[in-house]
Design a protein around this motif. Structure first.
Motif, PDB file in Angstrom:
ATOM      1  N   ALA A 307       0.819  -1.219   0.000  1.00  0.00           N
ATOM      2  CA  ALA A 307       0.000   0.000   0.000  1.00  0.00           C
ATOM      3  C   ALA A 307       0.851   1.266   0.000  1.00  0.00           C
ATOM      4  O   ALA A 307       1.894   1.333   0.648  1.00  0.00           O
ATOM      5  N   ARG A 308       0.375   2.243  -0.774  1.00  0.00           N
ATOM      6  CA  ARG A 308       0.899   3.614  -0.686  1.00  0.00           C
ATOM      7  C   ARG A 308      -0.249   4.462  -0.147  1.00  0.00           C
ATOM      8  O   ARG A 308      -1.293   4.570  -0.781  1.00  0.00           O
ATOM      9  N   ILE A 309      -0.061   5.027   1.045  1.00  0.00           N
ATOM     10  CA  ILE A 309      -1.158   5.683   1.752  1.00  0.00           C
ATOM     11  C   ILE A 309      -0.870   7.164   1.937  1.00  0.00           C
ATOM     12  O   ILE A 309       0.232   7.547   2.357  1.00  0.00           O
ATOM     13  N   GLN A 310      -1.844   7.973   1.590  1.00  0.00           N
ATOM     14  CA  GLN A 310      -1.756   9.419   1.819  1.00  0.00           C
ATOM     15  C   GLN A 310      -2.880   9.811   2.759  1.00  0.00           C
ATOM     16  O   GLN A 310      -4.017   9.375   2.585  1.00  0.00           O
ATOM     17  N   LEU A 311      -2.550  10.628   3.757  1.00  0.00           N
ATOM     18  CA  LEU A 311      -3.517  10.936   4.803  1.00  0.00           C
ATOM     19  C   LEU A 311      -3.687  12.441   5.007  1.00  0.00           C
ATOM     20  O   LEU A 311      -2.726  13.141   5.312  1.00  0.00           O
ATOM     21  N   ASN A 312      -4.904  12.925   4.799  1.00  0.00           N
ATOM     22  CA  ASN A 312      -5.277  14.301   5.143  1.00  0.00           C
ATOM     23  C   ASN A 312      -5.951  14.223   6.514  1.00  0.00           C
ATOM     24  O   ASN A 312      -7.159  14.019   6.610  1.00  0.00           O
ATOM     25  N   TRP A 313      -5.154  14.357   7.560  1.00  0.00           N
ATOM     26  CA  TRP A 313      -5.633  14.090   8.917  1.00  0.00           C
ATOM     27  C   TRP A 313      -6.786  15.008   9.350  1.00  0.00           C
ATOM     28  O   TRP A 313      -7.796  14.526   9.879  1.00  0.00           O
ATOM     29  N   THR A 330       4.514   3.058   1.944  1.00  0.00           N
ATOM     30  CA  THR A 330       4.726   4.454   2.331  1.00  0.00           C
ATOM     31  C   THR A 330       3.448   5.012   2.929  1.00  0.00           C
ATOM     32  O   THR A 330       2.346   4.693   2.483  1.00  0.00           O
ATOM     33  N   VAL A 331       3.608   5.823   3.970  1.00  0.00           N
ATOM     34  CA  VAL A 331       2.485   6.562   4.565  1.00  0.00           C
ATOM     35  C   VAL A 331       2.877   8.035   4.558  1.00  0.00           C
ATOM     36  O   VAL A 331       3.822   8.446   5.225  1.00  0.00           O
ATOM     37  N   LEU A 332       2.153   8.805   3.765  1.00  0.00           N
ATOM     38  CA  LEU A 332       2.477  10.223   3.586  1.00  0.00           C
ATOM     39  C   LEU A 332       1.421  11.093   4.260  1.00  0.00           C
ATOM     40  O   LEU A 332       0.234  10.983   3.966  1.00  0.00           O
ATOM     41  N   MET A 333       1.868  11.946   5.190  1.00  0.00           N
ATOM     42  CA  MET A 333       0.953  12.917   5.807  1.00  0.00           C
ATOM     43  C   MET A 333       0.848  14.106   4.870  1.00  0.00           C
ATOM     44  O   MET A 333       1.852  14.768   4.573  1.00  0.00           O
ATOM     45  N   GLU A 334      -0.344  14.403   4.401  1.00  0.00           N
ATOM     46  CA  GLU A 334      -0.548  15.486   3.438  1.00  0.00           C
ATOM     47  C   GLU A 334      -0.877  16.801   4.145  1.00  0.00           C
ATOM     48  O   GLU A 334      -1.548  16.800   5.170  1.00  0.00           O
ATOM     49  N   ASP A 335      -0.431  17.877   3.535  1.00  0.00           N
ATOM     50  CA  ASP A 335      -0.738  19.208   4.065  1.00  0.00           C
ATOM     51  C   ASP A 335      -1.166  20.086   2.910  1.00  0.00           C
ATOM     52  O   ASP A 335      -0.358  20.471   2.074  1.00  0.00           O
ATOM     53  N   ALA A 336      -2.447  20.387   2.882  1.00  0.00           N
ATOM     54  CA  ALA A 336      -2.975  21.236   1.804  1.00  0.00           C
ATOM     55  C   ALA A 336      -2.902  22.705   2.161  1.00  0.00           C
ATOM     56  O   ALA A 336      -3.316  23.566   1.391  1.00  0.00           O
ATOM     57  N   ASN A 337      -2.372  23.018   3.346  1.00  0.00           N
ATOM     58  CA  ASN A 337      -2.435  24.383   3.842  1.00  0.00           C
ATOM     59  C   ASN A 337      -1.416  25.287   3.196  1.00  0.00           C
ATOM     60  O   ASN A 337      -0.389  25.625   3.760  1.00  0.00           O
ATOM     61  N   ILE A 338      -1.724  25.691   1.959  1.00  0.00           N
ATOM     62  CA  ILE A 338      -0.889  26.649   1.241  1.00  0.00           C
ATOM     63  C   ILE A 338      -1.631  27.965   1.218  1.00  0.00           C
ATOM     64  O   ILE A 338      -2.767  28.042   0.784  1.00  0.00           O
ATOM     65  N   SER A 339      -1.015  29.022   1.700  1.00  0.00           N
ATOM     66  CA  SER A 339      -1.692  30.318   1.745  1.00  0.00           C
ATOM     67  C   SER A 339      -0.706  31.421   1.430  1.00  0.00           C
ATOM     68  O   SER A 339       0.491  31.226   1.392  1.00  0.00           O
ATOM     69  N   GLU A 340      -1.234  32.618   1.193  1.00  0.00           N
ATOM     70  CA  GLU A 340      -0.351  33.712   0.798  1.00  0.00           C
ATOM     71  C   GLU A 340      -0.909  35.065   1.234  1.00  0.00           C
ATOM     72  O   GLU A 340      -2.021  35.166   1.712  1.00  0.00           O
ATOM     73  N   GLN A 341      -0.089  36.063   1.048  1.00  0.00           N
ATOM     74  CA  GLN A 341      -0.527  37.404   1.387  1.00  0.00           C
ATOM     75  C   GLN A 341      -1.609  37.849   0.439  1.00  0.00           C
ATOM     76  O   GLN A 341      -1.603  37.497  -0.715  1.00  0.00           O
TER      77      GLN A 341
END
Length: 341
Positions: A307-313, A330-341
């Protein structure tokens, strides 16, 4: 439509200023008279006007002049391009929007929303270099790149053109959490109910792993769901109270039983397909996640796969793809938190 939502949050005097600025920048005036108000208030009015009218991509700032005894100000807008270039871009954007929405005009509200969301996820790349136009619709719609502000504006312009109520939502920064900049997304009204739609977060998840499958982790969330990983709003917006019609639940990919996770994982391993699901069987604690991982592994082992696992906790969304048994899990912790000014 939702195009004047923020206008209606203003008092009569502020609305007069808003309207004067709107007319002036639509006409590409170099300077024009508006009713007098304080500098900070003026900034906030322009800010709200630009949230309501993201199609006005060229007016990014301002200066002003005044005479002490005058009830007015002379407003001097700052434009992103010269006048002839603005007209050229404006024609291109109008034609682009018309062409993009044409195939979706007869769809249902929900289908129109998905059409716009999918267009962003498939055709726009998050612009880490943050070019000036990436904050405006000409970034995503003209250049195929954008930051969250430009993406949220593009979503609103397309939804407006499709006749679906949509506003731009905005939260502040939070240095204590390491969130340096504000973030922008949308609130839509589907079937008379308000929902959060964050196409930027789904875009970064969809493009982040080199695969093409579109993610819907932030499609039609309630306030309770979105604010798991979004800061509080800094401009008032409609309450989103319905937590039962988010994408994964609508598509029967929101599981409450561990046996369902195992059964669907087994199908994915057998067919060689990716499975993306949301866990709704109580809090996704480390213990629960450990149990789910064991079942996902077991399903793979039964089909001689790893398994290849991605997790949006924060949103309890798990994505599984199975590969040859010889490869490492593989277990990948995902981070969608992209922000800007």
């Amino acid at each position: 439509m939702g195009e004047t939502y923020y206008y209606h949050q203003l008092n009569k005097q502020q609305q007069a200023v808003y309207y004067a600025i709107l007319k002036g920048v639509q006409s590409l005036e170099e300077e024009f008279v508006i009713p007098r108000c304080e500098s900070e208030e003026l900034y906030n009015i322009l800010f709200r006007m630009r949230l309501d009218h993201p199609e006005i991509f060229w007016a990014t700032g301002f200066r002003y002049k005044y005479y002490n005894d005058s009830p007015n100000l002379i407003f001097v807008p700052e434009y992103l391009f010269k006048k002839n270039k603005i007209i050229e871009h404006q024609k291109a954007m109008t034609a682009r929007v018309k062409k993009l929405v044409q195939p979706a005009m007869k769809l249902s509200e929900w289908e129109k929303e998905k059409y716009v969301h999918d267009f962003i996820c498939e055709n726009v790349y998050y612009d880490k270099l943050k070019k000036p136009y990436s904050h405006e619709i000409i970034g995503p719609l003209g250049q195929g790149v954008g930051v969250c502000e430009g993406i949220a504006k593009a979503v609103k312009v397309l939804m407006d053109a499709l006749g679906v109520w949509c506003v731009i939502a905005l939260c502040g920064n939070n240095p204590e959490k390491g969130i340096k900049y504000r973030h922008t997304w949308n609130i839509v009204k589907i079937g008379g109910t308000y929902y959060h739609l964050d196409a930027t977060f789904d875009n970064t998840l969809s493009n982040g792993d080199g695969q093409s499958e579109i993610r819907y982790d932030y499609f039609n969330l309630s306030d309770k769901q979105i604010f798991r990983d979004h800061e509080p709003l800094i401009a008032p917006a409609p309450k989103c109270t319905d937590g039962d019609h988010f994408f994964y639940k609508e598509k029967k990919l929101s599981f409450t039983k561990v046996e369902d996770v195992y059964k669907r994982s087994l199908q994915a391993a057998k067919k060689g397909k990716t499975l993306t699901f949301q866990w709704r069987g109580g809090f996704l604690t480390r213990e629960v996640m450990g149990e789910l991982l064991e079942l996902i592994r077991k399903a793979g082992q039964e089909k001689d796969k790893t398994a290849r696992i991605q997790l949006n906790w924060p949103q309890a969304v798990v994505r599984i793809s199975y590969q040859d048994a010889g490869l490492q899990e593989t277990v990948l912790m995902e981070d969608a938190n992209i922000s800007e000014q």
